[in-house]
Design a protein around this motif. Sequence first.
Motif, PDB file in Angstrom:
ATOM      1  N   ARG A  23       0.805  -1.234   0.000  1.00 22.68           N
ATOM      2  CA  ARG A  23       0.000   0.000   0.000  1.00 22.68           C
ATOM      3  C   ARG A  23       0.833   1.276   0.000  1.00 22.68           C
ATOM      4  O   ARG A  23       0.299   2.343  -0.288  1.00 22.68           O
ATOM      5  CB  ARG A  23      -0.961   0.002   1.195  1.00 22.68           C
ATOM      6  N   HIS A  24       2.095   1.194   0.322  1.00 23.85           N
ATOM      7  CA  HIS A  24       2.948   2.387   0.358  1.00 23.85           C
ATOM      8  C   HIS A  24       3.471   2.771  -1.036  1.00 23.85           C
ATOM      9  O   HIS A  24       4.012   3.852  -1.212  1.00 23.85           O
ATOM     10  CB  HIS A  24       4.133   2.163   1.306  1.00 23.85           C
ATOM     11  N   VAL A  25       3.289   1.895  -2.019  1.00 27.44           N
ATOM     12  CA  VAL A  25       3.798   2.155  -3.371  1.00 27.44           C
ATOM     13  C   VAL A  25       2.737   2.910  -4.171  1.00 27.44           C
ATOM     14  O   VAL A  25       1.586   2.480  -4.228  1.00 27.44           O
ATOM     15  CB  VAL A  25       4.165   0.830  -4.078  1.00 27.44           C
ATOM     16  N   PRO A  26       3.099   4.047  -4.780  1.00 28.58           N
ATOM     17  CA  PRO A  26       2.127   4.790  -5.601  1.00 28.58           C
ATOM     18  C   PRO A  26       1.573   3.924  -6.733  1.00 28.58           C
ATOM     19  O   PRO A  26       2.291   3.114  -7.326  1.00 28.58           O
ATOM     20  CB  PRO A  26       2.941   5.956  -6.172  1.00 28.58           C
ATOM     21  N   LEU A  27       0.295   4.125  -7.001  1.00 30.68           N
ATOM     22  CA  LEU A  27      -0.415   3.371  -8.028  1.00 30.68           C
ATOM     23  C   LEU A  27      -0.949   4.358  -9.062  1.00 30.68           C
ATOM     24  O   LEU A  27      -1.595   5.341  -8.705  1.00 30.68           O
ATOM     25  CB  LEU A  27      -1.565   2.594  -7.378  1.00 30.68           C
ATOM     26  N   MET A  28      -0.671   4.102 -10.317  1.00 33.48           N
ATOM     27  CA  MET A  28      -1.067   5.003 -11.395  1.00 33.48           C
ATOM     28  C   MET A  28      -1.810   4.205 -12.454  1.00 33.48           C
ATOM     29  O   MET A  28      -1.461   3.064 -12.733  1.00 33.48           O
ATOM     30  CB  MET A  28       0.213   5.606 -11.993  1.00 33.48           C
ATOM     31  N   ARG A  29      -2.836   4.797 -13.019  1.00 34.10           N
ATOM     32  CA  ARG A  29      -3.504   4.130 -14.141  1.00 34.10           C
ATOM     33  C   ARG A  29      -3.076   4.816 -15.430  1.00 34.10           C
ATOM     34  O   ARG A  29      -2.855   6.024 -15.486  1.00 34.10           O
ATOM     35  CB  ARG A  29      -5.014   4.131 -13.979  1.00 34.10           C
ATOM     36  N   LEU A  30      -2.978   4.028 -16.446  1.00 34.14           N
ATOM     37  CA  LEU A  30      -2.569   4.511 -17.760  1.00 34.14           C
ATOM     38  C   LEU A  30      -3.779   5.083 -18.482  1.00 34.14           C
ATOM     39  O   LEU A  30      -4.827   4.447 -18.519  1.00 34.14           O
ATOM     40  CB  LEU A  30      -1.991   3.336 -18.551  1.00 34.14           C
ATOM     41  N   VAL A  31      -3.653   6.269 -19.024  1.00 35.08           N
ATOM     42  CA  VAL A  31      -4.706   6.835 -19.866  1.00 35.08           C
ATOM     43  C   VAL A  31      -4.102   6.982 -21.260  1.00 35.08           C
ATOM     44  O   VAL A  31      -3.217   7.784 -21.486  1.00 35.08           O
ATOM     45  CB  VAL A  31      -5.210   8.199 -19.338  1.00 35.08           C
ATOM     46  N   ASP A  32      -4.588   6.171 -22.151  1.00 35.10           N
ATOM     47  CA  ASP A  32      -4.075   6.104 -23.511  1.00 35.10           C
ATOM     48  C   ASP A  32      -5.181   6.550 -24.458  1.00 35.10           C
ATOM     49  O   ASP A  32      -6.285   5.998 -24.408  1.00 35.10           O
ATOM     50  CB  ASP A  32      -3.664   4.652 -23.769  1.00 35.10           C
ATOM     51  N   PRO A  33      -4.939   7.538 -25.322  1.00 37.98           N
ATOM     52  CA  PRO A  33      -6.004   8.000 -26.223  1.00 37.98           C
ATOM     53  C   PRO A  33      -6.550   6.889 -27.118  1.00 37.98           C
ATOM     54  O   PRO A  33      -7.727   6.888 -27.465  1.00 37.98           O
ATOM     55  CB  PRO A  33      -5.345   9.106 -27.054  1.00 37.98           C
ATOM     56  N   HIS A  34      -5.724   5.925 -27.479  1.00 39.08           N
ATOM     57  CA  HIS A  34      -6.197   4.808 -28.302  1.00 39.08           C
ATOM     58  C   HIS A  34      -7.137   3.903 -27.505  1.00 39.08           C
ATOM     59  O   HIS A  34      -8.108   3.385 -28.041  1.00 39.08           O
ATOM     60  CB  HIS A  34      -5.020   4.016 -28.869  1.00 39.08           C
ATOM     61  N   MET A  35      -6.838   3.732 -26.214  1.00 36.49           N
ATOM     62  CA  MET A  35      -7.698   2.923 -25.353  1.00 36.49           C
ATOM     63  C   MET A  35      -9.047   3.617 -25.153  1.00 36.49           C
ATOM     64  O   MET A  35     -10.090   2.978 -25.166  1.00 36.49           O
ATOM     65  CB  MET A  35      -7.014   2.702 -23.996  1.00 36.49           C
ATOM     66  N   VAL A  36      -9.016   4.938 -24.987  1.00 40.08           N
ATOM     67  CA  VAL A  36     -10.260   5.709 -24.837  1.00 40.08           C
ATOM     68  C   VAL A  36     -11.107   5.565 -26.101  1.00 40.08           C
ATOM     69  O   VAL A  36     -12.307   5.297 -26.030  1.00 40.08           O
ATOM     70  CB  VAL A  36      -9.951   7.198 -24.541  1.00 40.08           C
ATOM     71  N   ALA A  37     -10.483   5.716 -27.265  1.00 41.70           N
ATOM     72  CA  ALA A  37     -11.209   5.594 -28.532  1.00 41.70           C
ATOM     73  C   ALA A  37     -11.776   4.183 -28.702  1.00 41.70           C
ATOM     74  O   ALA A  37     -12.928   4.017 -29.111  1.00 41.70           O
ATOM     75  CB  ALA A  37     -10.295   5.941 -29.707  1.00 41.70           C
ATOM     76  N   ALA A  38     -10.993   3.165 -28.373  1.00 37.30           N
ATOM     77  CA  ALA A  38     -11.455   1.787 -28.512  1.00 37.30           C
ATOM     78  C   ALA A  38     -12.637   1.508 -27.586  1.00 37.30           C
ATOM     79  O   ALA A  38     -13.598   0.832 -27.980  1.00 37.30           O
ATOM     80  CB  ALA A  38     -10.313   0.810 -28.230  1.00 37.30           C
ATOM     81  N   MET A  39     -12.587   2.036 -26.366  1.00 37.81           N
ATOM     82  CA  MET A  39     -13.690   1.827 -25.432  1.00 37.81           C
ATOM     83  C   MET A  39     -14.949   2.521 -25.943  1.00 37.81           C
ATOM     84  O   MET A  39     -16.042   1.956 -25.881  1.00 37.81           O
ATOM     85  CB  MET A  39     -13.322   2.344 -24.040  1.00 37.81           C
ATOM     86  N   SER A  40     -14.814   3.726 -26.468  1.00 32.14           N
ATOM     87  CA  SER A  40     -15.976   4.434 -27.021  1.00 32.14           C
ATOM     88  C   SER A  40     -16.560   3.687 -28.209  1.00 32.14           C
ATOM     89  O   SER A  40     -17.777   3.599 -28.359  1.00 32.14           O
ATOM     90  CB  SER A  40     -15.597   5.859 -27.433  1.00 32.14           C
ATOM     91  N   GLU A  41     -15.703   3.134 -29.059  1.00 31.47           N
ATOM     92  CA  GLU A  41     -16.188   2.342 -30.190  1.00 31.47           C
ATOM     93  C   GLU A  41     -16.987   1.143 -29.696  1.00 31.47           C
ATOM     94  O   GLU A  41     -18.042   0.825 -30.251  1.00 31.47           O
ATOM     95  CB  GLU A  41     -15.014   1.866 -31.045  1.00 31.47           C
ATOM     96  N   TYR A  42     -16.498   0.499 -28.654  1.00 36.71           N
ATOM     97  CA  TYR A  42     -17.198  -0.652 -28.093  1.00 36.71           C
ATOM     98  C   TYR A  42     -18.564  -0.228 -27.538  1.00 36.71           C
ATOM     99  O   TYR A  42     -19.585  -0.874 -27.807  1.00 36.71           O
ATOM    100  CB  TYR A  42     -16.355  -1.311 -26.995  1.00 36.71           C
ATOM    101  N   VAL A  43     -18.585   0.866 -26.782  1.00 35.03           N
ATOM    102  CA  VAL A  43     -19.843   1.360 -26.204  1.00 35.03           C
ATOM    103  C   VAL A  43     -20.827   1.703 -27.317  1.00 35.03           C
ATOM    104  O   VAL A  43     -21.997   1.312 -27.275  1.00 35.03           O
ATOM    105  CB  VAL A  43     -19.590   2.577 -25.287  1.00 35.03           C
ATOM    106  N   LEU A  44     -20.371   2.434 -28.333  1.00 32.86           N
ATOM    107  CA  LEU A  44     -21.257   2.798 -29.437  1.00 32.86           C
ATOM    108  C   LEU A  44     -21.796   1.556 -30.145  1.00 32.86           C
ATOM    109  O   LEU A  44     -22.985   1.493 -30.472  1.00 32.86           O
ATOM    110  CB  LEU A  44     -20.538   3.700 -30.439  1.00 32.86           C
ATOM    111  N   ALA A  45     -20.946   0.571 -30.375  1.00 28.34           N
ATOM    112  CA  ALA A  45     -21.394  -0.660 -31.046  1.00 28.34           C
ATOM    113  C   ALA A  45     -22.490  -1.345 -30.243  1.00 28.34           C
ATOM    114  O   ALA A  45     -23.499  -1.781 -30.809  1.00 28.34           O
ATOM    115  CB  ALA A  45     -20.213  -1.606 -31.258  1.00 28.34           C
ATOM    116  N   GLN A  46     -22.316  -1.432 -28.928  1.00 24.53           N
ATOM    117  CA  GLN A  46     -23.309  -2.110 -28.093  1.00 24.53           C
ATOM    118  C   GLN A  46     -24.613  -1.310 -28.018  1.00 24.53           C
ATOM    119  O   GLN A  46     -25.710  -1.881 -28.067  1.00 24.53           O
ATOM    120  CB  GLN A  46     -22.752  -2.380 -26.696  1.00 24.53           C
ATOM    121  N   VAL A  47     -24.504   0.007 -27.885  1.00 23.41           N
ATOM    122  CA  VAL A  47     -25.711   0.846 -27.844  1.00 23.41           C
ATOM    123  C   VAL A  47     -26.476   0.711 -29.152  1.00 23.41           C
ATOM    124  O   VAL A  47     -27.697   0.541 -29.158  1.00 23.41           O
ATOM    125  CB  VAL A  47     -25.355   2.320 -27.555  1.00 23.41           C
TER     126      VAL A  47
END
Length: 163
Positions: free
Chosen positions: A82-106
Motif C-alpha cells: 500500500r505504500h507504493v504509488p499506483l497510477m492508471r494509464l490513460v491512452d487515447p487509443h484505449m479511450v477511442a477503442a472503449m468508445s467504439e465498443y460502447v457505441l457498437a453495443q448501444v
Amino acid sequence: MSFPILFRTSSPYASRWKAELERHVPDLDFRVYPEIGDPAEIAMALVWKPPHGVLAMLPNLKLIVSLGAGVDHILEDPTLPRHVPLMRLVDPHMVAAMSEYVLAQVLRLHRQDLTYLAQQRDIVWKELRQPNAHERRIGVLGLGQFGADAAIKLSALGFDVAG
C-alpha cells in the motif's frame, strides 16, 4: 542508467511494449513476468491483472502502473504494498477503442439487432419499430476520460445522454 521494469499482462503485446519503451529509454531493463530475475532489482511494475502476491515480492518497488482503464484488479490483491504509488494509464487509443465498443453495443440494442438475429435464425420476419436516436436516453455511469468520450460520441449520434 538502467532501472528494471516488470511487465505483466494477459495481452500478447509484450514485445511491442518493450520496443516502444526502449525507443524512448534505450537502456531500459524490461523484464516480462514470470522471467524477472532478482525481484529486488525491480523498481517499476507495468501490469494488468497480476497474480496476487507478485507485487508484494518486489521489495524495492517504487511505482505500479495499471495497463488498463482501472485499478480494481490491483487493489483486490490483499498483499498489495500500500505504500507504493499506483497510477492508471490513460491512452487515447484505449479511450477511442472503449468508445467504439460502447457505441457498437448501444447501436446493437437501439436497432434491436439481437431480436433480428433471433428472427433470422428462426426464419421469421417481423418488422420492429425503429425509434430515432433522440427518442432514447442513454445513461453513462461516470464521466471520466472514458465515459465523457463515449457520452460525447453518443450525443453526436443524436442520443439524449445523461451522465
